[in-house]
Design a protein around this motif. Structure first.
Motif, short mmCIF file in Angstrom:
data_model
loop_
_atom_site.label_atom_id
_atom_site.label_comp_id
_atom_site.label_asym_id
_atom_site.label_seq_id
_atom_site.Cartn_x
_atom_site.Cartn_y
_atom_site.Cartn_z
N LEU A 178 0.83 -1.19 0.00
CA LEU A 178 0.00 0.00 0.00
C LEU A 178 0.87 1.26 0.00
N LEU A 179 1.94 1.24 0.79
CA LEU A 179 2.87 2.36 0.78
C LEU A 179 3.48 2.56 -0.61
N GLU A 180 3.82 1.45 -1.23
CA GLU A 180 4.38 1.52 -2.59
C GLU A 180 3.36 2.10 -3.56
N SER A 181 2.12 1.63 -3.46
CA SER A 181 1.08 2.13 -4.36
C SER A 181 0.85 3.62 -4.19
N ILE A 182 0.84 4.07 -2.93
CA ILE A 182 0.65 5.50 -2.67
C ILE A 182 1.78 6.31 -3.30
N ALA A 183 3.02 5.84 -3.11
CA ALA A 183 4.18 6.58 -3.61
C ALA A 183 4.21 6.60 -5.13
N LEU A 184 3.76 5.51 -5.74
CA LEU A 184 3.83 5.43 -7.20
C LEU A 184 2.62 6.06 -7.86
N SER A 185 1.56 6.34 -7.11
CA SER A 185 0.33 6.91 -7.68
C SER A 185 0.45 8.42 -7.78
N ASP A 194 9.84 14.31 4.13
CA ASP A 194 9.81 13.48 5.33
C ASP A 194 8.86 12.30 5.15
N SER A 195 7.76 12.51 4.47
CA SER A 195 6.81 11.42 4.26
C SER A 195 7.37 10.36 3.32
N MET A 196 7.95 10.82 2.24
CA MET A 196 8.54 9.85 1.31
C MET A 196 9.70 9.11 1.96
N TYR A 197 10.43 9.84 2.80
CA TYR A 197 11.53 9.19 3.49
C TYR A 197 11.02 8.10 4.43
N GLU A 198 9.86 8.38 5.11
CA GLU A 198 9.28 7.36 6.00
C GLU A 198 8.93 6.10 5.22
N ILE A 199 8.38 6.26 4.02
CA ILE A 199 8.06 5.10 3.19
C ILE A 199 9.33 4.33 2.85
N VAL A 200 10.32 5.06 2.39
CA VAL A 200 11.56 4.42 1.96
C VAL A 200 12.27 3.75 3.13
N SER A 223 9.49 -3.51 -3.48
CA SER A 223 8.90 -2.18 -3.30
C SER A 223 9.98 -1.11 -3.20
N LEU A 224 11.07 -1.42 -2.52
CA LEU A 224 12.14 -0.45 -2.36
C LEU A 224 12.77 -0.10 -3.72
N ILE A 225 12.94 -1.10 -4.55
CA ILE A 225 13.50 -0.85 -5.89
C ILE A 225 12.56 0.03 -6.70
N ASN A 226 11.27 -0.29 -6.65
CA ASN A 226 10.30 0.52 -7.40
C ASN A 226 10.24 1.94 -6.87
N LEU A 227 10.31 2.09 -5.54
CA LEU A 227 10.29 3.42 -4.96
C LEU A 227 11.53 4.23 -5.36
N THR A 228 12.64 3.54 -5.37
CA THR A 228 13.88 4.21 -5.77
C THR A 228 13.80 4.73 -7.19
#
Length: 1602
Positions: A178-185, A194-200, A223-228
C-alpha cells in the motif's frame, strides 16, 4: 499514476461504503475478546466532538474527565472513534462535508496502535486501501497534503499484537504494497520529503532485516527498488544549482531526515509486538555475520521476559507516536499557508536514500551487513544511476556522494571482495556510471581500470616481458630461423603463475574481462576516447595502451591456465572489435582520399608526443633534480629554470610523477624559500580544518627529516592557511545566522536543551601563533597514534590538554580538537608510495584523487563521452587511430598469429588472418610500411612454403609422394600430384595463409620491400611442383615467338589411357613402350582431391598474377623487385644445377627482362646481363634451349642498354657463336627466337649499338647460320631486305661482304627445291599428271629467288655517295697484283655462285640476274677490269659447271645451264674490251673443251655449244690472233671451228663489213636526268619482281583449278 487496480465506480455510494466499513470494523472489535467497554463512553465522547472534529487541537478541547485514564478502558477511544465517525456520517449527505482527516483518523489510530490485534489492523489497512482505490481519498480533497502525511506516518509506524508470524507478515506485505502504491500513484506527488523518506526507510529497514520472513523481505525489496526508481525519476524535473560549500571550521547541525545521530536507518519496529526480539530495536538490520543459532538461543531464553515487558513498552511507544501525531497535526493546522508552501519530495529525500544505500556497502560496515543486504544496496545504486542518467552530475549534493563515497566503496569491493555476486554487481554499477557520467568521473574510471588490471595481472613488468617475447617469436622468426609455439614446461608454468597470481579466483578474472567487453561492444570509439583522456594526459596513466596490452596477453592460450577457458576468446573479441572499428574508419578515409601526411596534428597528439619526453625528464629529476630541471628546460617544459613562479607552478601541477622525497628536500632548502612559498600558494585551504589542509599539503611531497626544514615548511603553510581563512571571514556572520535559523526550524525531535546547545554555532579562526602550535601538534599526533613503537598512544584528553591556552589566549573548542583527533586517528597522514598495495595506500590515493577531482571539476574537457565521437571529424579520429595503432600493432599482430597457429577451428583461423590483413591495410593507410613489410614476412612463413614453419598435417605414409603428372576430368589441363600439393591441400591453415599473403601484397599496393623475398620463395616453391603458372607475360612471349615457360618435369607422366590391372597384353606392351611399369605410382583419389584443393586455393588467391601486377607499379618499385629476383639466380660459385634451378632461372630472367624493359634502369640491366653471362657458362650445365633463351634475354636487354654495355654485347655474340659452333644444327633449329632481338638491335634508329653491329663479323655470322636453316630463311631475308631497301645507309664497305655472304646463304637455301624438280621429272617421265601437285618448297624457293634479285640490286647501292665514302674511310683490299678490290667483283661472284644452284629455277633466275648485270650499262667498267669481271662472272661459273658434284645435283637441267653460261661468256667477250682478247677466248675455249668432253654423249649439246661460239668468234674474229688461238691446247673440234670461222670471215668482202659494233670497255652510258636513284630503281625492280611472282602464282592456281 492511479493506485494499482483502481476501480472506476461512478455509481458507488461512497458514503454508504464508509459507514459500512465503520460498522463492520466496530462489530468485529466488539466481538473480539480484547475489546470491551460500553457504547455510553463513545456517545459521551462524541458529544464533545460534534462541534470540533478530531484535529490538531482536539486533545486540548477534551474535558478533563474524558482525558482521565480512570474513566475509560484502554481501547475505548478506538471504538468510540469509529462510533463517533459513523454518527457523523449518518448526519451528512455527502462525504465532502467531512474533512478527510476526520474521516481517516479512527482507521489510522487502529493501524498505529500496538494493542490492536493483527486481524483488526488488517481490516483497517484494507479499509484504507479501499478508500484510496475508490477515490474517497483523492487529490481533490482539502488538506490532502496533511492527509497523505498522516496516512504514510500511520502505515510506516503500524503496530499490532503479534500472533502468528506468517499472518503478521501477510499484514505487513499489505502495508508495504500500500505504501508503494501510494508513492507510485498520483497521490505520491503530494508527499513531502519526510513522508517519502518514511516510506523508503520503512521498506529499507524491513528489506535488510534478516529476522524477517523471506516473503516479507522480498516484498520490501521489490517495493524499495520501485520506490527508488520513482523517486530518482523526479531528478530531471528539479532545477539544479550550486550547493553551499561546507565550512569545516564551523560547527554544523544540519538536519537529516529521520536519521539517527550516527546517520543510520531507523530501526525496524513495524509490525507485531510479541514476536519482536528484545534487541531488535537496536540491531534489527545489523546482524550481518552473527551466528543465527546463537541468536535463536538467546531469543528463547529471554522469551518470557519479553512477553512481560512488551505490553508496557508498546503502550508507551504508542502514546509517544500518538503524541507526535498530535503535535504534527497541530503544527500543520497552525500553518494557514500550508497548501501554498507545499514542496514535493526532492533532493533531501534522494540524498538520504543515496546515503543509506552507499553506507551499506562501505568497508567500515563490512561485518555489519549480510551479503544479501549489500547486493540489494548495489542494485539500488545501479537503479539510481540508470534512472537518473545524465542528471546526476547537475546536482552536487547527489553527485558528490556517488563520485566520492560511492566510487570509493565500489572500488574497494572490486579490489577486496571474495564474493562473485558482489563483484558482478559492483562492476555493473561502475558500468552504469561509465555510460551515464563518464565526462565527470574520469579520475574514478582511471582508478577503476587500474583496479581491474591489478586483479588480473599481478606483475605488470613480467606481463610486458611476455608480450615482448611473443612479439619476438612472431616478428623475429626470420632472424631466428624458426617459428614454433612449444608447450610450457613446469618451471614456465610456475613463472606464469607469478604473473597472474592476484589472490583472485579464475572466475573473478572472467567476470572482470566480461565487464570490459561491455565497453567495447557499446562503442567503437572507446579506445580513441580512452587514449585522448588518459594516454595524452601528462598526469594520467596509459589506460588505452595498457588495456590493449592486457587484452593481447589474455588472448594467449596459456593465460587460460590461470583464468578460465572463456577469457582468451573474450579478450580476442576485444582485439577484433578494436581492429574492426579502426578498419571501418580507415576504409571510409580511403573512400574520401584522405592523405594522413597532409593533416595537422591535433593538440592532444602533440601533448602525447611530449609525454614520453616528459617522463624521461622526470626520471632524471627524481635522481638529480638540478639536472632534471635543466633537461626540462631543454625539452621546453620550463622556459626559465631561474623563474621561481614558473618552477613552482611546474612542480605543483606535475607533482604526480615527481619523487615526493626529492621534492620535499628541494622545497625545504633555504635557497628555495621563494619556490616553497609560491608552491604552497597554489593550494586552496578554504573551509578546511588545519589537519585537512596539512593532509592536502603533504599529499604533494614528503616532509624532510630535519627540524629546521620542517619548521620552514610549516611557517609557509601557516601563512597560506590563514590567508585562505581571512578571505572568507566577512561571510561568517551571515552564514552563522542562516545556519542557526535553519537548525531552529528543523530540530523538532530534540529536547530544548539539546536544541539550544547545538544551535549555537561558532567558527574557529586561529592566528599565526596558534596555527604554528596546532600544525606541529597535528604532525606529532600523527606520529604518536600510528607509530608501532609508541606503546601508549595519545588520547583525546591528552591531546586537548597539550593545546590548552594556545587559541587566542584560551582553549580550542572541544568539538574542534575532537574532530582533528579523530580525523588523524581514523586516517593517518602518509605517503602512498610507502604503503603501496595496502589499505592505507588505497585510502591515501583515493583522497588525493578526490582532491584532484574537486580541483579540476570545473575545467573544460574536450572529451564529453567515452562512447561518442565528441564532435570529432573523421580526419581527427584517424589521427588518433594512427597513434594508437603505431604503439600496439606488434602486440595485436603477434596475438593474432599465435591464435592462428594454436587454434584448430576453421572459422577462428580465417578470422585471425583476415584481421591480420586488416592490420596490414591500416598500416598501409597510415604509412607504417615497416609493419606492412613485417606482415608480409609473417604471412609468408604462415603458408609453410618457406620451410621455416612446419606443417602440422603430415602425410600418413612413411614414403614420400612422387610427383606424377596426369589428366583428370575436373581440369582442362593436366595436373601434377606431388608431396607439396598433397600436404598443402590437407593443411587448411597453409591455404588461408597463402590467400592472406596475396591479399596483403595487394593491400600494400605491391610496394616491394626486402621482406618480399619470402613471398617469392613461396611462389618458387609452388612453381617447382607445377602448381603456379610461370607465364606472367604471355604477350611478351608472343611478340618474340618464345615458347611458354614450363615447370620442372615430374617424376612420372600418366596419360588418360594409363594401364589398369584389367588391361590386356597389347595394353601392357603399349605402356611398356611409353615408359610405364608396375612400379609407376598412381595417385590415390584423396591425393588428387588434395591437389585440386591446392590448385583451387592458388587460383583463387591470384598468386599467378602477382608478378604481372607489380609491372603496373612505379619504376622504383619494379627495380626493387628485380633486385630481389636476381638474388635467386646462381652465382659464380655455383656448380652444375638441376632442372628446377634451370627453369626457375628462366622464370626469373624473363620476369626481370619484362620489368627492365619498363623501368630502363641501366644499373640493373648491367647486373642482369652479368647474371645472364654467368648462366651461359658450361659449368652450370644449362641445356641448349635454355641457353638460347638466356641469350635472347641478353639481346633484349642490350637493346635497352647504353655504351657501357659494349663488353656485354661482344660477349653475348661470342657466346652465341660458340654455341653455334658446338652444336649448330640444334642451335639453329631452336634459336629462331634470337632473330628478332638481333634484328631490332640493328634496325632501331636510336639503338646505341647499331654502328658496332654493322661491322661485327659475329653478328652477321649468326644471321648466316640461321639463314642456312629453311625454318629461319624467310625471317632472315625479311631482315636483310629491310636493310637493303629501306635502310641502305647501313650498308658500308666494312660490312658489305657480310651482307653479300648473308644473301648468298639465303639464295643457296633454295637448293631444297631441286628435290621437288627432280621428283616432278620422274613423275612426268612416268606419265603421271602433275598439275595437282604442289611444290612443298615453293615458299623457300621464292625466298631464294627474291634473295638473288635483292643481291643484284646491291649494285645500285654501291654507286651511292654514302657507300663510296665508307670505302674511303677504310683501307681497301688489294688483289695479288696490288689492284684495289672493287665491291662489284664479290657481287658478281655471289650471283654467279647461284648460277649453279641445284634448283634449276634458281639457276635460271641467277643467270638472268647475272646477265642483266654483265651485259647492261650498270657496271662501272671505267673502274673495273674487264678481265676481272670476266673471271668473276663467267669463267669461275663455267669451271664450277664442269665439276661432277655440281652437274650431278641436276643432271637433266644442268646442260641447259652450261649452254647459257657459255652464251653469257661469249656475249661478255663481245661486249667488253680486253687488253688481250685472245687470252679470254682461249680461256673460254679451254672450258668449252672440258664441257664438250664431259657431255660428249649429248650430240645436241655439242652442236649448240659450237654454234654459239662460232657466232661469237665470227663477230670479233678480226681482233683475234688466229695463230695464237690455233696454237692453244684445245681439242681438234674447236681448232676446226676456229678455222671454219676464219675462212668464213676471209670469204666475205672484208672484216670491217662483217664486224658487229660493240661497246667500248671504258664507255659508260650517260644517266638520264629523270632516271631514278639506285635505291628507287631497286624498289621498283623489287615491286616488279613481286608482281611477276604474283602473276605467276595466279596462273599456277588457275591451272590447278582447271
Amino acid at each position: 499514476m492511479p493506485l494499482d487496480h483502481e476501480v472506476a465506480m461512478s455509481d458507488l455510494d461512497r458514503l454508504s461504503f464508509v459507514i459500512q466499513e465503520c460498522t463492520y470494523l466496530t462489530s468485529y472489535m466488539r466481538k473480539s475478546t480484547k475489546s470491551y467497554g460500553g457504547l455510553l463512553a463513545s456517545v459521551l465522547r462524541s458529544q464533545f466532538l460534534e462541534e470540533s472534529p478530531l484535529d490538531d487541537e482536539s486533545e486540548d478541547k477534551f474535558p478533563s474527565f474524558l482525558k482521565s485514564a480512570t474513566k475509560f478502558k484502554d481501547d475505548d477511544h478506538f471504538l468510540s472513534g469509529l462510533v463517533e465517525l459513523r454518527s457523523i456520517l449518518s448526519e451528512i449527505k455527502t462525504l465532502d462535508e467531512v474533512d478527510v482527516l476526520t474521516l481517516l483518523q479512527p482507521f489510522l489510530l487502529l493501524i498505529r496502535s500496538p494493542e490492536i490485534s493483527c486481524k483488526i489492523t488488517s481490516l483497517s489497512v484494507n479499509s484504507l486501501s479501499m478508500f484510496l482505490k475508490y477515490g474517497i481519498v483523492s487529490s481533490e480533497r482539502n488538506n490532502i497534503h496533511q492527509c497523505m502525511a498522516q496516512i504514510v506516518s500511520a502505515l510506516s509506524h503500524c503496530r499490532f499484537e503479534g500472533s502468528d508470524q506468517s499472518q503478521d507478515d501477510v499484514v505487513l506485505v499489505k502495508i508495504i504494497r500500500l505504501l508503494e502504491s501510494i508513492a507510485l500513484s498520483d497521490l505520491g506527488d503530494y508527499l513531502r520529503d519526510d513522508s517519502m523518506y518514511e516510506i523508503v526507510s520503512t521498506c529499507f529497514s524491513v528489506a535488510i532485516n534478516n529476522k524477517r520472513g523471506d516473503m516479507l523481505r522480498n516484498a520490501a525489496q521489490i517495493s524499495l527498488i520501485n520506490l527508488t526508481e520513482k523517486i530518482f525519476s523526479k531528478l530531471r524535473y528539479i532545477k539544479f544549482g550550486s550547493q553551499d560549500e561546507e565550512n569545516h571550521n564551523l560547527k554544523s547541525t544540519n538536519f537529516e531526515l529521520g536519521s539517527s545521530q550516527n546517520g543510520e536507518l531507523p530501526d525496524d519496529t513495524i509490525g507485531g509486538t510479541l514476536t519482536r526480539d528484545s534487541d531488535e530495536s537496536s540491531d534489527s538490520h545489523s546482524d550481518g555475520n552473527v551466528d543465527e543459532k546463537v541468536d535463536g538461543e538467546v531469543s528463547e531464553n529471554k522469551n518470557s521476559t519479553e512477553k512481560v515487558s512488551t505490553k508496557t513498552e508498546d503502550v508507551a511507544e504508542d502514546e509517544h507516536h500518538t503524541k507526535n501525531l498530535a503535535i504534527s497535526q497541530e503544527k500543520e493546522n497552525d500553518d494557514e499557508s500550508a497548501e501554498a508552501d507545499f514542496k514535493m519530495y526532492g533532493l533531501p529525500c534522494m540524498r538520504e536514500l543515496l546515503v543509506h544505500t552507499v553506507d551499506i556497502i562501505s568497508p567500515q560496515n563490512e561485518l555489519k551487513f549480510t551479503e544479501g543486504t549489500k547486493l540489494l544496496s548495489l542494485e539500488l545504486l545501479c537503479r539510481i544511476i540508470e534512472v537518473s542518467g545524465l542528471e546526476i552530475h547537475r546536482h552536487p549534493s547527489i553527485f558528490h556522494i556517488i563520485s566520492d563515497r560511492g566510487c570509493h566503496h565500489l572500488l574497494k569491493i572490486i579490489r577486496t571482495t571474495s564474493s562473485i555476486n558482489m563483484l558482478s554487481q559492483s562492476l555493473k554499477a561502475f558500468l552504469d556510471l561509465f555510460f551515464n557520467s563518464s565526462e565527470h568521473l574520469k579520475l574514478q574510471f582511471e582508478a577503476f581500470f587500474q583496479a581491474v588490471a591489478d586483479n588480473i595481472v599481478a606483475k605488470w613488468p613480467q606481463m610486458e616481458d611476455d608480450l615482448d617475447k611473443m612479439n619476438s617469436t612472431v616478428f623475429d622468426m626470420t632472424k631466428k630461423g624458426k617459428f614454433e609455439v612449444v608447450s610450457l614446461s613446469e618451471k614456465e608454468v610456475t613463472e606464469l603463475g607469478k604473473e597472474f597470481h592476484t589472490s583472485k579466483p579464475s572466475v573473478f578474472k572472467e567476470i572482470l574481462v566480461e565487464t570490459l567487453s561491455v565497453l567495447w561492444c557499446r562503442s567503437q570509439y572507446l579506445f580513441i576516447n580512452l587514449f585522448k583522456v588518459y594516454d595524452c594526459n601528462f598526469e594520467r596513466s596509459d589506460v588505452c595502451l595498457n588495456l590493449i596490452k592486457i587484452l593481447c596477453r589474455l588472448s594467449s592460450s596459456d593465460a587460460s591456465l590461470f583464468t578460465t577457458s572463456s577469457v582468451p576468446p573474450i579478450c580476442m573479441e576485444g582485439i577484433l572489435s578494436f581492429i574492426d572499428s579502426m578498419f571501418d574508419r580507415v576504409h571510409e578515409g580511403m573512400k574520401q582520399h584522405i592523405d594522413m601526411s597532409q593533416l595537422e596534428c591535433p593538440i592532444l597528439l602533440k601533448q602525447r608526443s611530449k609525454k614520453a619526453d616528459f617522463i624521461s625528464c622526470i626520471k632524471v629529476w627524481n635522481k638529480k633534480p638540478k639536472k632534471g630541471l635543466e633537461m626540462l628546460q631543454n625539452k621546453g617544459f620550463i622556459s626559465n629554470i631561474h623563474n621561481d613562479d614558473e618552477v613552482a607552478q611546474f612542480l605543483y601541477e606535475k607533482s604526480g610523477r615527481i619523487d615526493k622525497k626529492e621534492l620535499g628536500e628541494l622545497l625545504a632548502k633555504p635557497s628555495n624559500i621563494n619556490v616553497l612559498k609560491k608552491f604552497i600558494n597554489f593550494m586552496d585551504f578554504k573551509n578546511l580544518r588545519p589537519d585537512e589542509a596539512l593532509r592536502k599539503l603533504l599529499n604533494n611531497f614528503r616532509l624532510p627529516g630535519e627540524a629546521q626544514e620542517i619548521e620552514r615548511i610549516v611557517e609557509c603553510f601557516n601563512d597560506r592557511y590563514i590567508e585562505c581563512q581571512d578571505h572568507i571571514e566577512t561571510t561568517v556572520d551571515s552564514s552563522e545566522k542562516n545556519n542557526t535559523k535553519k537548525e531552529t526550524n528543523s530540530s523538532n525531535s530534540n529536547t530544548k536543551d539539546e536544541h539550544d546547545e547545538e544551535s549555537s554555532e561558532e567558527q574557529v579562526a586561529p592566528d599565526k601563533d596558534a596555527m604554528f602550535v596546532l600544525s606541529f601538534s597535528i604532525i606529532m599526533l600523527n606520529t604518536d597514534l600510528h607509530n608501532p613503537n609508541v606503546k601508549k598512544p595519545m588520547t583525546l584528553i591528552d591531546y586537548q590538554r597539550n593545546l590548552r591556552g594556545c587559541y587566542n589566549g584560551g582553549d580550542f573548542p572541544s568539538w574542534y580538537t575532537e574532530r582533528i583527533y579523530h580525523s588523524i586517528k581514523e586516517r593517518e597522514i602518509i605517503m602512498p608510495e610507502d604503503f603501496k598495495g595496502s589499505n592505507k595506500w588505497f585510502e591515501s590515493k583515493w583522497h588525493a584523487l578526490i582532491g584532484e577531482f574537486q580541483s579540476k571539476s570545473e575545467e573544460e574537457d574536450l572529451v564529453k563521452s567515452f562512447v561518442t565521437t565528441n564532435g570529432e571529424d573523421l580526419q581527427s579520429l584517424l589521427q588518433f587511430d594512427s597513434r594508437i595503432f603505431q604503439k600496439t600493432a606488434k602486440y595485436i599482430i603477434s596475438t593474432l598469429v599465435n591464435m592462428f597457429d594454436t587454434d584448430t577451428h576453421d572459422g577462428i583461423v580465417i578470422r585471425m588472418m583476415s584481421t591480420v590483413e586488416k592490420c596490414a591495410t591500416i598500416a598501409k593507410f597510415f604509412g607504417f610500411d615497416d609493419i606492412v613489410n613485417s606482415v608480409i614476412d609473417i604471412t609468408s612463413h604462415m603458408t609453410t612454403l618457406t620451410g621455416l614453419k612446419k606443417q602440422k598435417v603430415l602425410v600418413p605414409t612413411d614414403e614420400e609422394i612422387s610427383s606424377v603428372k596426369l589428366k583428370v576430368k575436373q581440369q582442362d589441363k593436366p595436373i601434377t600430384v606431388s608431396q607439396l600439393s598433397v600436404t598443402f591441400g590437407r593443411d587448411f591453415k597453409s591455404q588461408v595463409g597463402l590467400i592472406t599473403l596475396v591479399h596483403v601484397l595487394k593491400r600494400s599496393g605491391y610496394n616491394v620491400s626486402p621482406e618480399w623475398k619470402h613471398a617469392l620463395q613461396c611462389l618458387f616453391e609452388l612453381f617447382k611442383y607445377d602448381l603456379v603458372n610461370p607465364n606472367s607475360f604471355p604477350e611478351f612471349q608472343g611478340r618474340l615467338d618464345l615458347e611458354p615457360l614450363r615447370a620442372p618435369k615430374p617424376d612420372y607422366v600418366l596419360n588418360e589411357n594409363k594401364i589398369s590391372n584389367e588391361g590386356g597384353l597389347l595394353s601392357t606392351f603399349s605402356s611398356y613402350f611409353k615408359g610405364l611399369s608396375d612400379d609407376t605410382p598412381e595417385p590415390t583419389e584423396e591425393e588428387i582431391e588434395c591437389t585440386l584443393s591446392t590448385l583451387e586455393c592458388i587460383n583463387s588467391s591470384g598468386l599467378s598474377n602477382l608478378l604481372r601486377n607489380i609491372s603496373k607499379t612505379e619504376s622504383s618499385n619494379i627495380d626493387a623487385m628485380v633486385e630481389l629476383l636476381l638474388d635467386y639466380l646462381p652465382d659464380e660459385k655455383s656448380s652444375k644445377v638441376d632442372e628446377y634451378i634451370e627453369q626457375r632461372s628462366l622464370y626469373i630472367l624473363e620476369t626481370c627482362v619484362c620489368y627492365l624493359l619498363l623501368s630502363q634502369n641501366q644499373k640493373l640491366i648491367s647486373v642482369e646481363l652479368e647474371k645472364c653471362q654467368l648462366l651461359t657458362r658450361s659449368e652450370l650445365g644449362f641445356s641448349t634451349k635454355s641457353l638460347v633463351r638466356v641469350m635472347t634475354y641478353e639481346l633484349l636487354l642490350l637493346h635497352n642498354g647504353n655504351l657501357e654495355h659494349d663488353s656485354y654485347l661482344a660477349g653475348t655474340l661470342e657466346q652465341l657463336v660458340s654455341l653455334i659452333n658446338k652444336n649448330k644444327e640444334r642451335t639453329v633449329q631452336i634459336g629462331g627466337v634470337l632473330l628478332q632481338p638481333l634484328q631490332v638491335l640493328l634496325l632501331s634508329p636510336d639503338c646505341w649499338c647499331r654502328d658496332r653491329l654493322l661491322h661485327n663479323t659475329n653478328y652477321w655470322f649468326v644471321f648466316r647460320c640461321f639463314a642456312s636453316s629453311p625454318k629461319n630463311t624467310a625471317r632472315v631475308y625479311d631482315f636483310i631486305e629491310e636493310v637493303i631497301l629501306e635502310q641502305h645507309d647501313l650498308i658500308k664497305y666494312k660490312n658489305y661482304m657480310d651482307i653479300l655472304g648473308l644473301l648468298d646463304e639465303i639464295s643457296a637455301v633454295g637448293a631444297y627445291g631441286a628435290q621437288w624438280e627432280q621428283e616432278l621429272d620422274k613423275l612426268i617421265s612416268k606419265g603421271v599428271d602433275v598439275s595437282q601437285k604442289k611444290n612443298p618448297f615453293e615458299k623457300l624457293v621464292g625466298t631464294s629467288l627474291k634473295s638473288i634479285s635483292l643481291t643484284g640490286k646491291l649494285g645500285r647501292i654501291l654507286k651511292t655517295d654514302e657507300f663510296q665514302v665508307s670505302i674511303k674511310e677504310v683501307t681497301p683490299e688489294h688483289d695479288k697484283k696490288g689492284h684495289t678490290v672493287s665491291p662489284w667483283y664479290p657481287l658478281i661472284e655471289a650471283i654467279s655462285h647461284q648460277c649453279y644452284n641445284p634448283c634449276r629455277e634458281l639457276r635460271n633466275h641467277a643467270l638472268k640476274t647475272l646477265t642483266s648485270i654483265l651485259l647492261s650499262n650498270e657496271l662501272p667498267m671505267e673502274e673495273l677490269s674487264a678481265e676481272a669481271v670476266m673471271e668473276s662472272g663467267c669463267f669461275r661459273l663455267l669451271e664450277q659447271l664442269c665439276e661432277p658434284n655440281v652437274t650431278n645435283t641436276d643432271p637433266n637441267g644442268m646442260l641447259k645451264t652450261q649452254q647459257n653460261a657459255i652464251n653469257l661468256s661469249c656475249k661478255a667477250i663481245l661486249l667488253y674490251k680486253f687488253q688481250n682478247p685472245n687470252i679470254q677466248v682461249i680461256r673460254l675455249l679451254h672450258i668449252t673443251d672440258m664441257l664438250l668432253e664431259k657431255n660428249s654423249k649429248n650430240r645436241d649439246f655439242k652442236e649448240e655449244t659450237l654454234e654459239i661460239e662460232k657466232n661469237a668468234l665470227r663477230v670479233k674474229m678480226p681482233e683475234f690472233d688466229i695463230k695464237q688461238l690455233q696454237s692453244s691446247k684445245i681439242s681438234l673440234t674447236l681448232k676446226d671451228m676456229i678455222l671454219d670461222v676464219a675462212k668464213g670471215v676471209t670469204a666475205t668482202n672484208g672484216a670491217a663489213k662483217l664486224k658487229i659494233p660493240a661497246k667500248k670497255a671504258n664507255e659508260i652510258p650517260k644517266k638520264p636526268e629523270d632516271s631514278d636513284s639506285p635505291v628507287e630503281n631497286d624498289n621498283k625492280a623489287s615491286k616488279k619482281d613481286e608482281k611477276e611472282g604474283d602473276d605467276a602464282k595466279e596462273d599456277l592456281e588457275k591451272g590447278q583449278a582447271e
